[in-house]
Design an enzyme around this catalytic site. Sequence first.
Site: not given
Length: 407
Positions: A152, A219, A273, A297
């Site tokens: 971002y 991740k 995930d 987000d």
Amino acid sequence: MKNPTKITKAQDGRLLVPDCPIIPYIEGDGIGPDIWKATRMVIDAAVKCAFNDQKRIQWLELDVGEKGFQKTGEYLSDAALKSIQDHVVAIKGPLTTPVGKGIRSLNVTIRQKLDLYACVRPVRYIDPVPSPMKHPQKINMVVFRENTEDLYAGIEWRAGSAEAESVINFLEQKMGAVVPAHAGIGIKPISAANTKRLVAAAIAYAMDQNLPSVTLMHKGNIMKFTEGAFSTWGYEVARERFGDRTITEAEVYEKHNGRAPEGKIVIKDRIADMLFQQVLLRPEEFSVIATPNLNGDYISDALAAQVGGLGMAPGANIGDTCACFEATHGTAPKYAGLDKVNPGSLILSGAMMLDYMGWGKAAESIRQALQATIKAGVVTYDLARQMEGATEVKCSEFAQALVSRIG
Ligand code: NAP
């Protein structure tokens, strides 16, 4: 009634809130004007009732977004940013961002320019909001999303541009990387300093609210030096700054038979995930989730859906100098001006703002009125379409129903 004055901050960071604070607001685009009108009505009624007319908010409108552009030719002026900073606390409706073209996100710009580094999004079930979960009452989490860096940061170049080609040449020639020809390029910076202040805020919140754990969502198995480092730095700051109050999940199993010692906050990490799966299957295992910007987000919208949708998901962007409260959802343009959508998200963000100001009595009366109104089956279209026998009301009527139950 006292004269309107600004909220200030003491040297130790405490807020000094006068009886009549001036609070800037941004109405927002799309559904913004509808939900803001509803929210303002509810906040004003709650404050009046909680403090017997001894306190009130003096609202100050900032022209930002489409309204700002029409009035001044600027979507987001320096003066508006300065006003939020000067007044310490502000609230905003959603602002439009075009996809793949046009202006950069005003929401992201506000967060970055004011260094509002922690996006705090509580997700709690309000009975009897319809939910796709079998046991939605088990969901009680707060997402701490890093707000200033990651993908971002806005460091990106269009495919085929001179800049993208130059970065590709550098990566191939100097770094030995293989990049698909003429790819668009985005950069993902994640730093120790920004990670540590975010995770520290999440742990401090867990301590303050007596919550059992902070989960670092990342991740890092794939993006080792950004998301993986986020996890490493998260554990580091827990040890360095909160060593006496925290324990890692590994230590809980190695030294305490899987049961956390009394008074200790468990620091654990989950790959993103897998966490999406676990918050569906075992939501009771998670309370505070600290995570980089993009993961935050995604997970906050997914969690909002688990407790009834975006219409009920509040949020705050908090930095060291000021804070700006806002709904999790966007401008929902197809409903603009129809007086139709659920103002619950912005109203609950307003309640968070009142809590932040130390006006918890007014905040609590808003939450109780919201629950009572929904329990009475008086709801906007988004909940009505899932609740048998509900009375569907407009956005403004929902706000009036809350006001009638306040106090
Ligand atoms: P969105 O505005 O959040 O709306 C998506 C859908 O969510 C709506 O069509 C509606 O679902 C539901 N929804 C959203 N707000 C609701 C409310 N108050 N009450 C009931 N249902 C609600 O997402 P989007 O369409 O992807 O984004 C539109 C614009 O908003 C974009 O320009 C985006 O950049 C911007 N945006 C701004 C912010 C922000 O200001 N912080 C955040 C996110 C997006 P149904 O169609 O099923 O009724």
